[in-house]
Enzyme design. Structure first.
Site, short mmCIF file in Angstrom:
data_model
loop_
_atom_site.label_atom_id
_atom_site.label_comp_id
_atom_site.label_asym_id
_atom_site.label_seq_id
_atom_site.Cartn_x
_atom_site.Cartn_y
_atom_site.Cartn_z
N ASP A 147 22.53 -1.31 21.34
CA ASP A 147 22.75 -2.39 22.48
C ASP A 147 22.42 -1.45 24.17
OD1 ASP A 147 24.23 -0.05 21.29
OD2 ASP A 147 24.86 0.57 23.11
N ARG A 168 24.03 4.47 4.52
CA ARG A 168 22.78 3.78 5.01
C ARG A 168 22.32 4.24 4.44
NH1 ARG A 168 21.01 1.12 10.30
NH2 ARG A 168 22.26 -0.43 9.34
N ARG A 213 30.58 16.42 0.52
CA ARG A 213 31.26 15.93 2.03
C ARG A 213 31.09 14.11 2.51
NH1 ARG A 213 32.74 19.53 6.40
NH2 ARG A 213 33.28 21.50 5.56
#
Ligand code: HPA
Length: 241
Positions: free
Chosen positions: A213, A31, A50
């Site tokens: 949600d 993102r 990472r």
């Protein structure tokens, strides 16, 4: 707050000055890459350790950085600490998603996390003689809300819950109802650690969320709805550069 110049750090390979004073912090490093590619110009990647990708660029002539944080308090705790203490970052704006637990807060709405309750032990680890209340920067909040108003977006401002558990009883209906009865609007997983670290390091932090949600109604968002509410959130967050 003095900046220690022992960079790079164990988790960020940027040299001194490579990270802007204001940074956007999505959980997902891809993102961060998308935000840099879509919204910033003169983009420079400063981190791949990472795969926690980080970029610096300009937005409307202002220098701004964006970097993933990973999920949960320990992960954002590490990155925000290093950004504040080792890179001198002053404004840290988390951009993410949340599950609503309020009948008034609908899917696709923006939520500004004014305060962050938590089931995480992170703030307690500051070893204070009482309970710390993680809160956002009033200045960033005011500017973000002004922008949301100006854009005519649906938004809510209030308490959120930074949960340490995505699956399990802490996200179950009983627990959710208890938090809702205290006026908590939505659940996410990072704000409390970010606000605690910002307070400790004398930096400013804000969490802006889109509701992906609804935990009371079971409603979710389509990928197209998520995309358009993400764009709304980005307009607000980028205006804070
Ligand atoms: N819980 C925690 N974090 C979240 C949720 C949730 O229901 N939805 C989006 N981020």
């Amino acid at each position: 707050m003095s900046v220690k110049n022992n960079v790079p750090t164990p988790h960020i390979e940027a040299g001194p000055g490579e990270i802007a004073g204001t940074i956007l912090l999505p959980g997902d490093p891809l993102r961060a890459k998308f935000i840099a590619g879509e919204y910033l110009s003169d983009v420079h990647q400063f981190n791949s350790v990472r795969n926690m990708l980080g970029f610096t660029g300009t937005y409307e002539g202002k220098r701004i950085s964006v970097m993933g944080t990973g999920m949960g308090c320990p992960s954002i705790g590490i990155y925000s600490y290093e950004l504040i203490h080792f890179y001198g970052v002053k404004n840290l704006i988390r951009v993410g998603t949340a599950g609503s637990i309020s009948p008034e807060v609908k899917v696709r709405d923006l939520v500004f996390g004014m305060g962050a309750c938590t089931t995480s032990n992170f703030p307690a680890l500051m070893d204070l003689p009482g309970v710390f209340a993680p809160v956002c920067s009033f200045d960033l909040l005011r500017r973000g809300v002004d922008k949301a108003e100006q854009l005519g977006l649906r938004y809510a401002v209030g308490n959120i819950l930074t949960s340490d558990m995505f699956y399990g009883p802490a996200e179950g209906p009983e627990a959710t109802q208890k938090w809702a009865s205290m006026g908590v609007l939505a659940i996410e997983m990072e704000a409390a650690a970010l606000y605690t670290n910002a307070a400790f390091g004398g930096a400013n932090a804000l969490t802006v969320l889109t509701v992906s949600d609804h935990l009371l109604t079971g409603e979710t968002t389509s990928s197209e709805e998520r995309r358009s509410s993400f764009t709304d959130m980005m307009k607000v967050a980028l205006s804070l550069a």
